[in-house]
Design an enzyme around this catalytic site. Structure first.
Site, PDB file in Angstrom:
ATOM      1  N   GLU A  18      -4.306   7.224  -4.927  1.00 15.55           N
ATOM      2  CA  GLU A  18      -4.316   6.260  -6.200  1.00 15.55           C
ATOM      3  C   GLU A  18      -5.676   7.046  -6.961  1.00 15.55           C
ATOM      4  O   GLU A  18      -6.755   6.625  -6.223  1.00 15.55           O
ATOM      5  CB  GLU A  18      -4.355   5.012  -6.190  1.00 15.55           C
ATOM      6  CG  GLU A  18      -2.987   4.041  -5.579  1.00 15.55           C
ATOM      7  CD  GLU A  18      -2.779   2.464  -5.642  1.00 15.55           C
ATOM      8  OE1 GLU A  18      -4.097   2.464  -5.795  1.00 15.55           O
ATOM      9  OE2 GLU A  18      -2.141   1.636  -5.191  1.00 15.55           O
ATOM     10  N   ARG A  63       1.040  -1.322  -0.297  1.00  8.38           N
ATOM     11  CA  ARG A  63       0.194  -0.403   0.209  1.00  8.38           C
ATOM     12  C   ARG A  63       0.928   1.086  -0.090  1.00  8.38           C
ATOM     13  O   ARG A  63       1.303   1.348   0.660  1.00  8.38           O
ATOM     14  CB  ARG A  63      -0.768   0.115   0.903  1.00  8.38           C
ATOM     15  CG  ARG A  63      -2.416  -0.537   1.597  1.00  8.38           C
ATOM     16  CD  ARG A  63      -2.881  -1.002   0.222  1.00  8.38           C
ATOM     17  NE  ARG A  63      -4.621  -1.291   0.121  1.00  8.38           N
ATOM     18  CZ  ARG A  63      -4.149  -2.748  -0.277  1.00  8.38           C
ATOM     19  NH1 ARG A  63      -3.018  -2.826  -1.673  1.00  8.38           N
ATOM     20  NH2 ARG A  63      -5.523  -3.083  -1.187  1.00  8.38           N
ATOM     21  N   HIS A  66      -0.935  -0.012  -9.466  1.00  8.46           N
ATOM     22  CA  HIS A  66      -2.586  -1.384  -9.125  1.00  8.46           C
ATOM     23  C   HIS A  66      -2.419  -2.334  -9.847  1.00  8.46           C
ATOM     24  O   HIS A  66      -3.514  -2.261  -9.370  1.00  8.46           O
ATOM     25  CB  HIS A  66      -2.762  -0.631  -8.057  1.00  8.46           C
ATOM     26  CG  HIS A  66      -2.874  -1.397  -6.474  1.00  8.46           C
ATOM     27  ND1 HIS A  66      -4.027  -0.890  -5.625  1.00  8.46           N
ATOM     28  CD2 HIS A  66      -3.107  -2.123  -6.276  1.00  8.46           C
ATOM     29  CE1 HIS A  66      -3.548  -1.288  -4.572  1.00  8.46           C
ATOM     30  NE2 HIS A  66      -3.007  -2.788  -4.801  1.00  8.46           N
TER      31      HIS A  66
HETATM   32  C1  GLV Z   1      -4.436  -5.636  -4.359  1.00  8.56           C
HETATM   33  O1  GLV Z   1      -4.041  -4.655  -3.889  1.00  8.56           O
HETATM   34  C2  GLV Z   1      -5.121  -5.593  -2.893  1.00  8.56           C
HETATM   35  O2  GLV Z   1      -5.550  -6.393  -1.737  1.00  8.56           O
HETATM   36  O3  GLV Z   1      -5.899  -7.291  -3.001  1.00  8.56           O
END
Ligand code: GLV
Ligand code: GLV
Length: 324
Positions: free
Chosen positions: A265, A236, A284
């Site tokens: 994001e 994160r 991401h």
């Molecule tokens: C993606 O970042 C997830 O947490 O699956």
């Protein structure tokens, strides 16, 4: 009465098919964007269960306004978007999608290690911009992975899988930070964060975001890293103090960074990270393989079925709070 499930974004359809075959009514948001907080909060009033995305904010007010929900299944392994304590106090089981995305996310972390240390982004841009005049003996030089030390911060499923790839394919030495020693066949050694920072050539973050991990990598941490260090973050964005990271990259305190997550994001186009030659930023995509996203869709649906039918969720975040 037929139970109703709402999926907040169009995902691969395997999960919805499973739910429909089980007799549930399934609706899927038709918007090609995340629903706003208010849109989802009122939409949820008409449903028994939700499959939510990692950018849906399921906070205290949302949950109090939707305390009728029988189950929420987050289409992600991370669940920092959900107020778990409040969900537990309202007796709403929360599911997530671990394991099925471990391989995909570890692959992105490894890809970022190579891309950042071997300057893939700036090398590719130089070609696009007409700078590829001839084969060059001393341009685009980076660092090898082979034989180096990888520091894994957070040694859960994804961290361990990356460590295994790096130990086996690149003969890398593995050190890690975790709350407890984790059994492994990689001769990986648990160390304190300060030792990991000063010894690692590559540092990869695999922690959940919470109040203890927020901003845990900041100026002091960058200052204690090696000059050739490559930082990879597929966890994160908020775990890293991003202003301190930008400064460390600009001043070459570290060699490079490979990021699949940022704060915020989406990252605004004018953000300096997009302009730096030694930063590579992906939008991401850690779990973005057909295999993982299909399995996530199915696991999210199985969590919903279990919640609606009063069984234990297959991947149950607040199990400890709710099991009698
Ligand atoms: C993606 O970042 C997830 O947490 O699956
Ligand atoms: C996520 O699945 C992790 O434990 O790393």
């Amino acid at each position: 009465m037929q139970k109703k499930v709402f999926i907040t974004r169009s995902i691969l359809p395997d999960g919805a098919e499973l739910l429909r075959a089980r007799g549930y009514k399934v609706d899927v948001s038709e918007l090609d964007r995340p629903m706003t907080y208010e849109e989802l909060k009122s939409k949820a009033h008409g449903y028994d269960a939700l499959i939510t995305m990692l950018n849906d904010r399921i906070d205290e007010a949302f949950l109090k306004s939707n305390s009728h929900l029988k189950v929420i299944s987050n289409y992600a392994v991370g669940f920092n978007n959900i107020d778990i304590k409040m969900a537990s106090s309202l007796k709403i089981p929360i599911g997530n999608t671990p394991d099925v995305l471990t391989e995909a996310t570890a692959e992105v972390a490894l890809g970022l290690m190579i891309a950042a240390s071997r300057n893939f982004l700036s090398a590719e841009r130089s070609g696009e911009q007409g700078q590829w005049k001839n084969w060059h003996p001393t341009e685009h030089l980076g660092f090898a992975l082979s034989g180096k030390t990888l520091g894994v911060v957070g040694f859960g499923r994804i961290g361990l899988r990356l460590a295994s790839m790096c130990a086996r394919a690149f003969n890398m030495k593995i050190i890690y930070v975790a709350n407890s020693e984790k059994e492994n066949s990689l001769a990986a050694i648990k160390v304190e964060l300060s030792e990991l920072l000063s010894k690692s050539d590559f540092i990869s973050l695999h922690l959940p975001l919470n109040c203890t991990t927020k901003n845990m990598i900041g100026k002091a941490e960058f200052d204690s890293m090696k000059k050739n260090a490559v930082l990879v973050n597929t966890a994160r964005g908020e775990i890293v103090d991003q202003a301190a990271l930008i400064k460390a990259l600009k001043e070459n305190t570290i060699f490079a960074a490979g990021l699949d997550v940022t704060d915020p994001e989406p990252l605004p186009i004018e953000n300096e990270l997009f302009k730096l030659k030694n930063a590579i930023v992906l939008p991401h995509i850690g779990s973005a393989t057909y295999e993982a996203r299909r399995a996530m869709s199915i696991l999210a649906a199985k969590n919903i079925i279990a919640g609606l039918e009063d069984h234990e969720l297959e991947a149950w975040v607040n199990k400890k709070d709710l099991l009698p």
